[in-house]
Design a protein around this motif. Structure first.
Motif, PDB file in Angstrom:
ATOM      1  N   ASP A 102     102.783  39.198   1.731  1.00 31.62           N
ATOM      2  CA  ASP A 102     103.853  39.496   0.787  1.00 31.62           C
ATOM      3  C   ASP A 102     103.720  38.526  -0.392  1.00 31.62           C
ATOM      4  OD1 ASP A 102     106.331  39.704  -0.594  1.00 31.62           O
ATOM      5  OD2 ASP A 102     107.290  40.464   1.217  1.00 31.62           O
ATOM      6  N   LYS A 103     103.480  39.043  -1.584  1.00 35.11           N
ATOM      7  CA  LYS A 103     103.224  38.207  -2.753  1.00 35.11           C
ATOM      8  C   LYS A 103     104.383  37.273  -3.067  1.00 35.11           C
ATOM      9  CE  LYS A 103      99.188  39.917  -3.716  1.00 35.11           C
ATOM     10  NZ  LYS A 103      97.958  39.093  -3.563  1.00 35.11           N
ATOM     11  N   ARG A 104     105.580  37.619  -2.610  1.00 34.20           N
ATOM     12  CA  ARG A 104     106.739  36.780  -2.900  1.00 34.20           C
ATOM     13  C   ARG A 104     106.705  35.465  -2.132  1.00 34.20           C
ATOM     14  NH1 ARG A 104     111.280  41.067  -1.370  1.00 34.20           N
ATOM     15  NH2 ARG A 104     109.782  41.290   0.345  1.00 34.20           N
ATOM     16  N   PHE A 105     105.917  35.428  -1.052  1.00 29.78           N
ATOM     17  CA  PHE A 105     105.914  34.237  -0.195  1.00 29.78           C
ATOM     18  C   PHE A 105     104.500  33.686   0.013  1.00 29.78           C
ATOM     19  CE2 PHE A 105     109.314  37.154   1.380  1.00 29.78           C
ATOM     20  CZ  PHE A 105     110.383  36.467   0.831  1.00 29.78           C
ATOM     21  N   GLU A 106     103.670  33.782  -1.013  1.00 34.68           N
ATOM     22  CA  GLU A 106     102.296  33.287  -0.902  1.00 34.68           C
ATOM     23  C   GLU A 106     102.251  31.805  -0.552  1.00 34.68           C
ATOM     24  OE1 GLU A 106     100.634  34.378  -4.694  1.00 34.68           O
ATOM     25  OE2 GLU A 106      99.535  36.049  -3.807  1.00 34.68           O
ATOM     26  N   TYR A 107     103.154  31.047  -1.126  1.00 32.82           N
ATOM     27  CA  TYR A 107     103.163  29.602  -0.886  1.00 32.82           C
ATOM     28  C   TYR A 107     103.402  29.286   0.585  1.00 32.82           C
ATOM     29  CZ  TYR A 107     104.790  24.776  -0.876  1.00 32.82           C
ATOM     30  OH  TYR A 107     104.959  23.441  -0.591  1.00 32.82           O
ATOM     31  N   TYR A 108     104.299  30.042   1.222  1.00 33.40           N
ATOM     32  CA  TYR A 108     104.660  29.763   2.610  1.00 33.40           C
ATOM     33  C   TYR A 108     103.573  30.219   3.583  1.00 33.40           C
ATOM     34  CZ  TYR A 108     109.201  28.871   0.571  1.00 33.40           C
ATOM     35  OH  TYR A 108     110.206  28.362  -0.205  1.00 33.40           O
ATOM     36  N   ALA A 109     102.736  31.161   3.140  1.00 27.99           N
ATOM     37  CA  ALA A 109     101.642  31.623   3.989  1.00 27.99           C
ATOM     38  C   ALA A 109     100.395  30.754   3.827  1.00 27.99           C
ATOM     39  CB  ALA A 109     101.301  33.076   3.654  1.00 27.99           C
ATOM     40  N   LEU A 110     100.386  29.887   2.825  1.00 23.74           N
ATOM     41  CA  LEU A 110      99.205  29.069   2.545  1.00 23.74           C
ATOM     42  C   LEU A 110      98.847  28.149   3.710  1.00 23.74           C
ATOM     43  CD1 LEU A 110      97.016  28.080   0.585  1.00 23.74           C
ATOM     44  CD2 LEU A 110      98.684  26.468  -0.346  1.00 23.74           C
ATOM     45  N   GLN A 111      99.843  27.549   4.336  1.00 22.10           N
ATOM     46  CA  GLN A 111      99.579  26.637   5.452  1.00 22.10           C
ATOM     47  C   GLN A 111      98.882  27.355   6.600  1.00 22.10           C
ATOM     48  OE1 GLN A 111     100.039  23.380   5.510  1.00 22.10           O
ATOM     49  NE2 GLN A 111      99.302  23.147   7.613  1.00 22.10           N
ATOM     50  N   ALA A 112      99.330  28.569   6.883  1.00 25.35           N
ATOM     51  CA  ALA A 112      98.708  29.349   7.957  1.00 25.35           C
ATOM     52  C   ALA A 112      97.266  29.694   7.598  1.00 25.35           C
ATOM     53  CB  ALA A 112      99.510  30.622   8.213  1.00 25.35           C
TER      54      ALA A 112
END
Length: 221
Positions: free
Chosen positions: A99-109
């Motif tokens: 989801d492009k809105r939450f790219e930052y939060y998926a970065l760690q994974a």
């Protein structure tokens, strides 16, 4: 005379304040529209919150599976590591996580998966995988490379304990090559968050690993 004038002015001010505080019979226009707007926004935010919760759940699971894969690799359980990576990959490529809105939060994974995937390929085939094969962002790939240096150092220490200096030197050459190739990368923290710090940590790990190998060779003379 001046005193009376001041008192009169004070009374006028008080009257004006009282008049200002009187309840108004007129109502602001557009309340119905505002109610509709707030209702629509609330529904949108509920949907966004639900999507964020899914990203958070998937991210935590990817991080957990990636950590398990790394542990398995250190314990020479390559098949189990491969299975954990396959499970993580399914979540990594899911529509919910991307989801492009939450790219930052998926970065760690993505970063954790990249680290595990790169480490798996180095240990099982002696080959560095491309970014496209890891299926992560450019930022996550670079960050994962830096973190992988720490895992290679652990392998060096393990190989030296087993007396396998040639294998230890292979891992040392690999980690040093990764560092040398990425050393020129210099960007602002806002552009590539955490990378400079990881570079500094990697440099220290490489220096320590080199010292360990040198000490091992001297002890064998």
């Amino acid at each position: 005379m001046p005193s009376n004038t001041f008192t009169g002015m004070a009374c006028i001010i008080c009257v004006e304040r009282v008049d200002y505080m009187k309840p108004q019979n007129q109502k602001v226009k557009g309340l119905n529209i505002l109610t509709e707007e707030v209702s629509e926004i609330t529904e949108y935010m509920k949907s966004k919150q639900k999507a964020f919760d899914k990203v958070s759940d998937y991210s935590r699971e990817i991080i957990r599976l990636s950590a398990q894969a790394i542990t398995n690799l250190h314990n020479s359980m390559a098949d189990s590591a491969k299975e954990r990576l396959r499970e993580a990959e399914k979540l990594l490529t899911s529509q919910e996580l991307n989801d492009k809105r939450f790219e930052y939060y998926a970065l760690q994974a993505q970063q954790e998966f990249a680290e595990a995937y790169i480490f798996y390929n180095i240990k099982t085939s002696g080959k560095l995988p491309s970014r496209k094969s890891t299926m992560v962002s450019r930022e996550a790939y670079l960050l994962g490379l830096m973190d992988c240096i720490g895992e290679l150092k652990r392998e060096i220490l393990e190989e030296l304990r087993n007396g396998n200096v040639e294998k230890a030197e292979f891992y040392f050459t690999t980690m040093r090559s990764i560092y040398d190739i990425t050393r020129p990368i210099r960007f602002a923290e806002a552009v590539l968050q955490g990378f400079r710090k990881k570079q500094d940590v990697a440099r220290i790990q490489i220096e320590n690993a080199g010292t360990e190998i040198l000490s091992f060779r001297k002890s064998r003379k």
